[in-house]
Design an enzyme around this catalytic site. Structure first.
Site, PDB file in Angstrom:
ATOM      1  N   LEU A 236      63.959  30.645 -28.776  1.00  0.00           N
ATOM      2  CA  LEU A 236      63.594  30.506 -30.187  1.00  0.00           C
ATOM      3  C   LEU A 236      64.639  29.711 -30.975  1.00  0.00           C
ATOM      4  CD1 LEU A 236      61.586  31.348 -32.409  1.00  0.00           C
ATOM      5  CD2 LEU A 236      63.078  33.299 -32.850  1.00  0.00           C
ATOM      6  N   ASP A 237      64.183  28.646 -31.648  1.00  0.00           N
ATOM      7  CA  ASP A 237      65.043  27.821 -32.520  1.00  0.00           C
ATOM      8  C   ASP A 237      66.248  27.255 -31.775  1.00  0.00           C
ATOM      9  OD1 ASP A 237      63.334  28.388 -34.625  1.00  0.00           O
ATOM     10  OD2 ASP A 237      64.473  30.144 -35.259  1.00  0.00           O
ATOM     11  N   ALA A 238      66.125  27.106 -30.456  1.00  0.00           N
ATOM     12  CA  ALA A 238      67.270  26.635 -29.683  1.00  0.00           C
ATOM     13  C   ALA A 238      66.956  25.380 -28.868  1.00  0.00           C
ATOM     14  CB  ALA A 238      67.771  27.749 -28.766  1.00  0.00           C
TER      15      ALA A 238
END
Lengths: 293, 293, 293, 293
Positions: A236-238
């Site tokens: 996530l969001d990486a």
């Protein structure tokens, strides 16, 4: 919906993206290949990651005057690629990419994307908009784009994605833009569109991943806020960051002010990332991007 | 070392900082007080944190023509403050603050601080420089500032701080600037100088706290890097942020490039924070800052 | 067209703008007035131009709990204003401003303005759009806003403006936004809307006024381009600047790239200026602006 | 004075700069030349000005492993250059450039330049500092650099320049940095160092050329100020721009604030320009620059 596109009148070009282990002679091999077939190079960008010893190249040349057919071009590049162990992809500027947009309730990124396509700023086709809410349906209808309302809950996530994937395939979608789509994607859909799902996160990643980044930024008392557009991966969001930008804030800005001011950041950062993607200016490796200028 | 200061010729002013629970009538009380004593206000900045219902004020007025003595001023402000439950502090522009600088091996922030004082850009006294290394001794000597080499290891940290504190007190130091001082301070020294130790961290906090932020930024593939100046608290790199700034980077920038380009960011961000501190423009609350412009 | 507005649910406030010769006691007079009538101040910004000795104030307070009627408020402010020789204006947050948009062929600023109103980001009424071309008519129609095509040539400029003014008055327009309207206004219309016509110029003024600023910027080889929003005065591109912003460019950017990248700048800078105007955050004097944050 | 330099330990490279009419086969010719002699390319940047049809190249390769002597390299490049009508220059990273600094009374740029050299951030020799005032002599003396006070008046300008040129030649100066040198140079000295005199101007050129730009910026009420570093030509403040940067200002900033805040801009922008020059990253044409990243 499809914009007329700014480049309609411009001459067709071929765009070749290459990555491979760095070695002496790659440039020479590529430029010899093009010059021997009278390829007029209009853009040539290369980069070498010295630590990892990887070579990256984006070369664009005019089809007019180029002495090879498209078929033969593919074949010859394959031959060229072999000794250098190149990963490569080739596309032509005449192809119009097909972009799906996922959205939830926040409209600003969707408005901005649609304006760019409707006004002809971008040359891209939007065959469908998918949302877990109905709020954006009128906007999609006014733009003449099919809108699919697919609610998502923890229980229905998998079934919803199965339906989304079917729609995306049916519509021959090339890539997906998450225009403030507030749902987490599962590995299922990410695997179907690897490196082809672009998200906008409303913080300067890696600061403030996850939910409510403006609240966190306000609580932390930062003096600058940002937005980050990245390719979606299972973390996530990486995923690999494509573009970021920031604005200065102060103690005078409430959370609501950050949300309001952040909207402009988000839409501009997302649109810059999509623009680079549309131009095939991005190469992904090691969870990072090379974004040629 | 002490610079002549830009404001030497300018007229003396009084600077009053106030924070208290928000209430009707605070402005009126303060401005009535000043106008009744013929105080010519040269700067008046206020802020209200609506969520926490806290009122902040910085007011600066000229001493020339002001009809109260300094002693009576203190007394009357105390009376004024009581009904509003104000925290307040008063200082005069004629007082020259005494600033200690802590440094390790990296010279760029120290060079920048010294240049500002030597050239008279800032009006501040530097009675001593403290370092855990000897590298900066020649620079301190050229500037004519006493240099104390106090090595620090895990075992000697406490004793080293005890010696530092003694030196700081002996030299009547008002505040400390950590100019890329690569040691963690203990609660001991922080308690002695609460809200009076300014650090520069070489990342856009809260992203990349701790060691080697440029390496982390490079590994994460961010498109923008930053620097953050903050007051030191017991939580590492988590104190109230005073100032941040950023620069755009790209895939072309190696870790060494980030380090090199970051140096300019660090020194400018640190100096802006120190400048605001020197001007008494900063109020701290809830691990955040109000920084008046 | 009128957006629902973010502040619809928020409490009504009064906003008082004041400018006058600087003097001791202005703050006290205003804050005494408000506190004596139980006015809860929610925003208080002041500025003093030291060179010209002018005092500026914007104060906003809640109507709930305020003990004066609107009529009496006006009357008492008039009394308050007299001894200080104040210029002042008072408005209420409940009033919805009426904004006319002038546009030519470039759509990006219009799209952006419409999106903000349609989505409810701004609380403003757009009673009409006026253009010297027909290109934007479909966009206006989709948005449900009356569109008036008024061609302008050197010969017809005066008659065209007369018709524009009639339409603006008929529609009780409060202010005008020139959203890349590529015609010079005459003193006639400027006199009708003094300090109430907002333009966006596609350069970093005062660099590159007049026509084709991106061509000039490219020819000059600048490394940064900008956009400037200002109030229109009789001097072309020389009115009081409200907002500016810039982006970094390089030798790689052609004129077309500057035009494309500049569009985002223009729309964001224009919208920030309009937002400040909508909030009554701008005071104009000496061909400059005070823009409160 | 000479700093140890960051690259001392790094391997020697050759840097070839080329400009010529664009043609098919240039890349191939250069890369073939290098690959046939086992030249390991560490940096390769090219640009084509499409309007003027000019090709620019900067290629840097390691000397270790390169199979040609320096003498033969020059000879072979000359052969290579001929059919393409190339302008070219070749230098080696082992050569330490000799930089003269001209300064007047403002010290901040000089402090910044000296800090970079003294600390080893830059690898450059400063054989002398020239000034029309004596103020900076103590700073030069502390740095151990010969200082020449050469007063300049309208009457003595020519004689002063003659003396300057003699000193520059005597000291085998490669290029000159005007670190806020407040005198206009005549064509005489410019002709001696064409494209080798770097100036910093304290405005965002082409806005506010000439004297007192901060006063002009304040009077015009701009919301952003800038600084510009450029090569000096006979047209005042109109030479090829190397680097620009800006900061946001507001109505709160007096002229003195602009001057103070602008100092940081000036020194950073100048140093970035000098750094690019030191790296041979700049090509000049048509009064513009190509600055490779």
């Amino acid at each position: 919906m499809s914009g007329p596109g700014q480049k309609e009148q411009s001459r067709e070009t071929a765009i070749l993206l290459i990555s491979c282990p760095d070695a002496i002679g790659i440039d020479a091999a590529v430029t010899n290949f093009l010059s021997s077939h009278r390829g007029n190079i209009v853009d040539f960008d290369q980069h070498v990651d010295k630590e990892q010893n990887i070579f990256f190249l984006r070369v664009e040349w005019e089809m007019e005057g180029f002495s090879l057919s498209k078929e033969k071009t593919e074949a010859e590049i394959a031959v060229l690629a072999k000794p250098f162990n190149m990963s490569w992809s080739l596309r032509y500027s005449s192809a119009v990419p097909r972009m799906a947009v996922f959205v939830s309730k926040q409209p600003h990124c969707l408005y901005d994307l649609l304006a760019r396509v409707q006004s002809g700023e971008w040359r891209v086709e939007i065959p469908l908009i998918i949302s877990n809410h109905q709020d954006m349906e009128p906007l999609a209808r006014r733009a003449g784009i099919p809108f699919f309302h697919i609610p998502v809950s923890r229980e229905t996530r998998e079934a919803a994605e199965t339906r989304q994937i079917a729609l995306l395939k049916e519509n021959r979608v090339d890539f997906i833009v998450l225009a403030r789509y507030m749902q987490i994607l599962t590995p299922q859909i990410i695997a179907e569109f690897p490196g082809r799902i672009i998200n906008i996160h409303h913080s300067f990643l890696p600061a403030f991943p996850g939910a409510k980044p403006y609240h966190s930024a306000h609580a932390r008392g930062v003096k600058i806020i940002g937005a980050t557009s990245h390719y979606v991966t299972e973390d996530l969001d990486a995923g690999p960051i494509i573009e970021q930008d920031v604005i200065r804030v102060s103690h005078k800005d409430s959370v609501d002010d950050l949300v309001r001011r952040g909207r402009d950041l988000e839409k501009i950062v997302l649109s810059r990332a999509v623009w680079r993607h549309l131009q095939s200016k991005i190469l992904v490796y090691s969870n990072k991007t090379v974004v040629f200028g």
